[in-house]
Design a protein around this motif. Structure first.
Motif, PDB file in Angstrom:
ATOM      1  N   ALA A  23     -20.514 -10.424  26.921  1.00 56.63           N
ATOM      2  CA  ALA A  23     -20.089 -10.997  25.651  1.00 56.63           C
ATOM      3  C   ALA A  23     -19.183 -12.198  25.905  1.00 56.63           C
ATOM      4  O   ALA A  23     -19.006 -13.042  25.049  1.00 56.63           O
ATOM      5  CB  ALA A  23     -19.359  -9.945  24.831  1.00 56.63           C
ATOM      6  N   PHE A  24     -18.580 -12.219  27.089  1.00 55.64           N
ATOM      7  CA  PHE A  24     -17.628 -13.275  27.419  1.00 55.64           C
ATOM      8  C   PHE A  24     -17.909 -13.726  28.848  1.00 55.64           C
ATOM      9  O   PHE A  24     -18.595 -13.044  29.609  1.00 55.64           O
ATOM     10  CB  PHE A  24     -16.193 -12.745  27.341  1.00 55.64           C
ATOM     11  CG  PHE A  24     -15.875 -12.078  26.029  1.00 55.64           C
ATOM     12  CD1 PHE A  24     -15.491 -12.832  24.932  1.00 55.64           C
ATOM     13  CD2 PHE A  24     -15.970 -10.708  25.893  1.00 55.64           C
ATOM     14  CE1 PHE A  24     -15.215 -12.221  23.721  1.00 55.64           C
ATOM     15  CE2 PHE A  24     -15.692 -10.095  24.680  1.00 55.64           C
ATOM     16  CZ  PHE A  24     -15.312 -10.862  23.593  1.00 55.64           C
ATOM     17  N   ALA A  25     -17.350 -14.850  29.213  1.00 55.52           N
ATOM     18  CA  ALA A  25     -17.353 -15.222  30.624  1.00 55.52           C
ATOM     19  C   ALA A  25     -16.515 -14.202  31.376  1.00 55.52           C
ATOM     20  O   ALA A  25     -15.704 -13.493  30.785  1.00 55.52           O
ATOM     21  CB  ALA A  25     -16.771 -16.625  30.778  1.00 55.52           C
ATOM     22  N   ALA A  26     -16.734 -14.106  32.687  1.00 54.90           N
ATOM     23  CA  ALA A  26     -15.968 -13.156  33.489  1.00 54.90           C
ATOM     24  C   ALA A  26     -14.481 -13.357  33.236  1.00 54.90           C
ATOM     25  O   ALA A  26     -13.976 -14.474  33.230  1.00 54.90           O
ATOM     26  CB  ALA A  26     -16.283 -13.358  34.969  1.00 54.90           C
ATOM     27  N   GLY A  27     -13.813 -12.237  33.031  1.00 55.03           N
ATOM     28  CA  GLY A  27     -12.386 -12.284  32.746  1.00 55.03           C
ATOM     29  C   GLY A  27     -12.092 -11.723  31.369  1.00 55.03           C
ATOM     30  O   GLY A  27     -12.998 -11.475  30.577  1.00 55.03           O
ATOM     31  N   ALA A  53      -7.600  -3.359  38.662  1.00 53.63           N
ATOM     32  CA  ALA A  53      -7.350  -4.523  37.815  1.00 53.63           C
ATOM     33  C   ALA A  53      -6.553  -5.591  38.567  1.00 53.63           C
ATOM     34  O   ALA A  53      -6.793  -6.788  38.413  1.00 53.63           O
ATOM     35  CB  ALA A  53      -6.608  -4.100  36.550  1.00 53.63           C
ATOM     36  N   LYS A  54      -5.638  -5.142  39.405  1.00 55.62           N
ATOM     37  CA  LYS A  54      -4.828  -6.078  40.192  1.00 55.62           C
ATOM     38  C   LYS A  54      -5.696  -6.861  41.171  1.00 55.62           C
ATOM     39  O   LYS A  54      -5.461  -8.051  41.424  1.00 55.62           O
ATOM     40  CB  LYS A  54      -3.739  -5.309  40.951  1.00 55.62           C
ATOM     41  CG  LYS A  54      -2.753  -6.194  41.688  1.00 55.62           C
ATOM     42  CD  LYS A  54      -1.683  -5.347  42.376  1.00 55.62           C
ATOM     43  CE  LYS A  54      -0.704  -6.222  43.135  1.00 55.62           C
ATOM     44  NZ  LYS A  54       0.326  -5.411  43.851  1.00 55.62           N
ATOM     45  N   ASP A  55      -6.707  -6.184  41.701  1.00 51.93           N
ATOM     46  CA  ASP A  55      -7.605  -6.843  42.646  1.00 51.93           C
ATOM     47  C   ASP A  55      -8.548  -7.834  41.955  1.00 51.93           C
ATOM     48  O   ASP A  55      -9.096  -8.730  42.600  1.00 51.93           O
ATOM     49  CB  ASP A  55      -8.448  -5.795  43.393  1.00 51.93           C
ATOM     50  CG  ASP A  55      -7.615  -4.990  44.378  1.00 51.93           C
ATOM     51  OD1 ASP A  55      -6.530  -5.472  44.768  1.00 51.93           O
ATOM     52  OD2 ASP A  55      -8.042  -3.880  44.742  1.00 51.93           O
ATOM     53  N   ALA A  56      -8.767  -7.638  40.650  1.00 47.93           N
ATOM     54  CA  ALA A  56      -9.672  -8.505  39.898  1.00 47.93           C
ATOM     55  C   ALA A  56      -8.834  -9.530  39.136  1.00 47.93           C
ATOM     56  O   ALA A  56      -8.416  -9.299  38.010  1.00 47.93           O
ATOM     57  CB  ALA A  56     -10.514  -7.665  38.944  1.00 47.93           C
ATOM     58  N   LYS A  57      -8.589 -10.647  39.757  1.00 44.85           N
ATOM     59  CA  LYS A  57      -7.584 -11.606  39.278  1.00 44.85           C
ATOM     60  C   LYS A  57      -7.873 -12.152  37.879  1.00 44.85           C
ATOM     61  O   LYS A  57      -6.968 -12.528  37.150  1.00 44.85           O
ATOM     62  CB  LYS A  57      -7.468 -12.779  40.259  1.00 44.85           C
ATOM     63  CG  LYS A  57      -7.161 -12.391  41.696  1.00 44.85           C
ATOM     64  CD  LYS A  57      -5.819 -11.699  41.825  1.00 44.85           C
ATOM     65  CE  LYS A  57      -5.496 -11.402  43.295  1.00 44.85           C
ATOM     66  NZ  LYS A  57      -4.266 -10.606  43.445  1.00 44.85           N
ATOM     67  N   THR A 281     -16.417  -0.537  37.587  1.00 44.19           N
ATOM     68  CA  THR A 281     -17.741  -0.418  36.966  1.00 44.19           C
ATOM     69  C   THR A 281     -17.844  -1.273  35.708  1.00 44.19           C
ATOM     70  O   THR A 281     -18.853  -1.961  35.486  1.00 44.19           O
ATOM     71  CB  THR A 281     -18.053   1.052  36.646  1.00 44.19           C
ATOM     72  OG1 THR A 281     -17.982   1.825  37.850  1.00 44.19           O
ATOM     73  CG2 THR A 281     -19.444   1.209  36.040  1.00 44.19           C
ATOM     74  N   VAL A 282     -16.800  -1.255  34.883  1.00 47.45           N
ATOM     75  CA  VAL A 282     -16.872  -2.052  33.650  1.00 47.45           C
ATOM     76  C   VAL A 282     -16.846  -3.552  33.975  1.00 47.45           C
ATOM     77  O   VAL A 282     -17.498  -4.350  33.290  1.00 47.45           O
ATOM     78  CB  VAL A 282     -15.768  -1.648  32.650  1.00 47.45           C
ATOM     79  CG1 VAL A 282     -14.442  -2.341  32.906  1.00 47.45           C
ATOM     80  CG2 VAL A 282     -16.219  -1.923  31.212  1.00 47.45           C
ATOM     81  N   ILE A 283     -16.148  -3.940  35.040  1.00 45.83           N
ATOM     82  CA  ILE A 283     -16.173  -5.352  35.459  1.00 45.83           C
ATOM     83  C   ILE A 283     -17.589  -5.747  35.892  1.00 45.83           C
ATOM     84  O   ILE A 283     -18.078  -6.831  35.549  1.00 45.83           O
ATOM     85  CB  ILE A 283     -15.154  -5.604  36.589  1.00 45.83           C
ATOM     86  CG1 ILE A 283     -13.722  -5.564  36.025  1.00 45.83           C
ATOM     87  CG2 ILE A 283     -15.413  -6.950  37.275  1.00 45.83           C
ATOM     88  CD1 ILE A 283     -12.634  -5.612  37.073  1.00 45.83           C
TER      89      ILE A 283
END
Length: 317
Positions: A23-27, A53-57, A281-283
């Motif tokens: 639905a959105f760009a990554a992030g 979440a910390k690892d996924a900037k 998984t959701v990322i």
């Protein structure tokens, strides 16, 4: 076929046939919504989610839950609010198998990917989420029953102290426990009794069960607050070490009950992994990647024999 295998098979087609368009760009915001924040178990889920979440900037994480697991309407509102603020993804531990479905439908309509952890929703909601991460609760119930039978034998009387009737995890866990007991022993089952995941309620219920059944040989506490209340009641009744008790989950209280012999064992879930893998998984879904329909996050039966070994330390919290 056990409960989880049925789930996995029923979900596979939907999970892999459905292409989730980001639905959105990554992030963006990932909303992690659990059954309650007032439990060490869910706080351990939060730790795992926060680490991923910390690892996924590019992502931020919010963590919410009602004051109690029985406050289902509050959890529904949290999911609806997450949809309204257009989060990038939702990780949800559903407190009720049916009540959350309309809110999940809203997320699906808004093209917000949803990953369920810990507890299922009913079949009517299966198209509205893309992956389910959980303990195989039926198998975990069976393992708990095996641990109890190993100490009490196959005859006599045992009690089941459960939590919220009808919750997805409860149906599988207590169902698996009862099924194994009934198929593999002649043990008489007292209960189940439902604490609504309130430690004080479980304590009072267990006190009453012990008083009404002086010949009780064993007892099973099916989640963290229930097992803690059960353990405290056993101690207060002077029954520690005289009745075989098996708990579920692995906070400091339950670990100490295993060490001092109040509990023979406790079955500990991978709660940290649920949070960590739920966010990962959701990322993946947000970024348009395929994910498994079901991920079994497992349990470890913790006893005095292994409580200080790495296999137990990795799951206790």
């Amino acid at each position: 076929m056990n409960y989880t295998k049925k789930i996995a098979l029923s979900l596979t087609a939907a999970a892999f046939a459905m292409v989730v368009s980001p639905a959105f760009a990554a992030g963006g915001e990932i909303a992690v919504i659990v059954k309650t924040t007032n439990s060490n178990y869910w706080q351990n889920v939060q730790k795992g989610a926060a680490a991923s979440a910390k690892d996924a900037k590019a992502y931020t994480m919010t963590f919410q839950g009602p004051a109690s697991e029985s406050a289902i309407a509050d959890q529904v509102n949290m999911v609806e609010n997450a949809v309204t603020r257009k989060v990038a993804g939702i990780v949800l531990a559903a407190s009720d198998p049916d009540a959350l479905i309309p809110a999940l439908k809203k997320a699906w309509e808004a093209k917000i990917p949803v990953v369920l952890i810990d507890s299922m929703v009913s079949d009517a909601g299966k198209k509205y989420y893309q992956s389910f991460l959980s303990t195989d609760n039926e198998a975990a119930g069976e393992q708990s029953a095996k641990a109890l039978i190993s100490q009490v034998g196959k005859t006599g009387k045992i009690a089941i102290m459960s939590y919220v009737a009808g919750a997805g995890s409860e149906v599988g866990r207590v169902g698996g426990f009862k099924k194994y007991i009934e198929a593999n022993s002649k043990l008489q089952i007292v209960g189940p009794y439902y604490s609504q995941s309130q430690m004080a309620t479980a304590l009072n219920q267990t006190t009453d069960v012990l008083a009404a059944n002086p010949d009780l040989k064993g007892i099973f506490g099916a989640n963290e607050p229930t097992a803690v209340g059960m353990g405290r009641a056993i101690v207060q009744a002077g029954k520690a070490g005289k009745i075989v008790a098996v708990g579920f989950d692995g906070n400091e209280d339950l670990k100490n009950f295993v060490k001092d012999g109040t509990l023979y064992a406790t079955a500990v879930q991978g709660s940290y992994s649920m949070g960590s893998l739920g966010v990962k998984t959701v990322i993946s879904l947000i970024e348009g990647k395929k994910v498994p329909a079901f991920v079994n996050t497992g349990v470890v039966i913790v006893t005095k024999a292994n409580v200080d070994l790495p296999e137990a330390k990795n799951v206790l919290y």
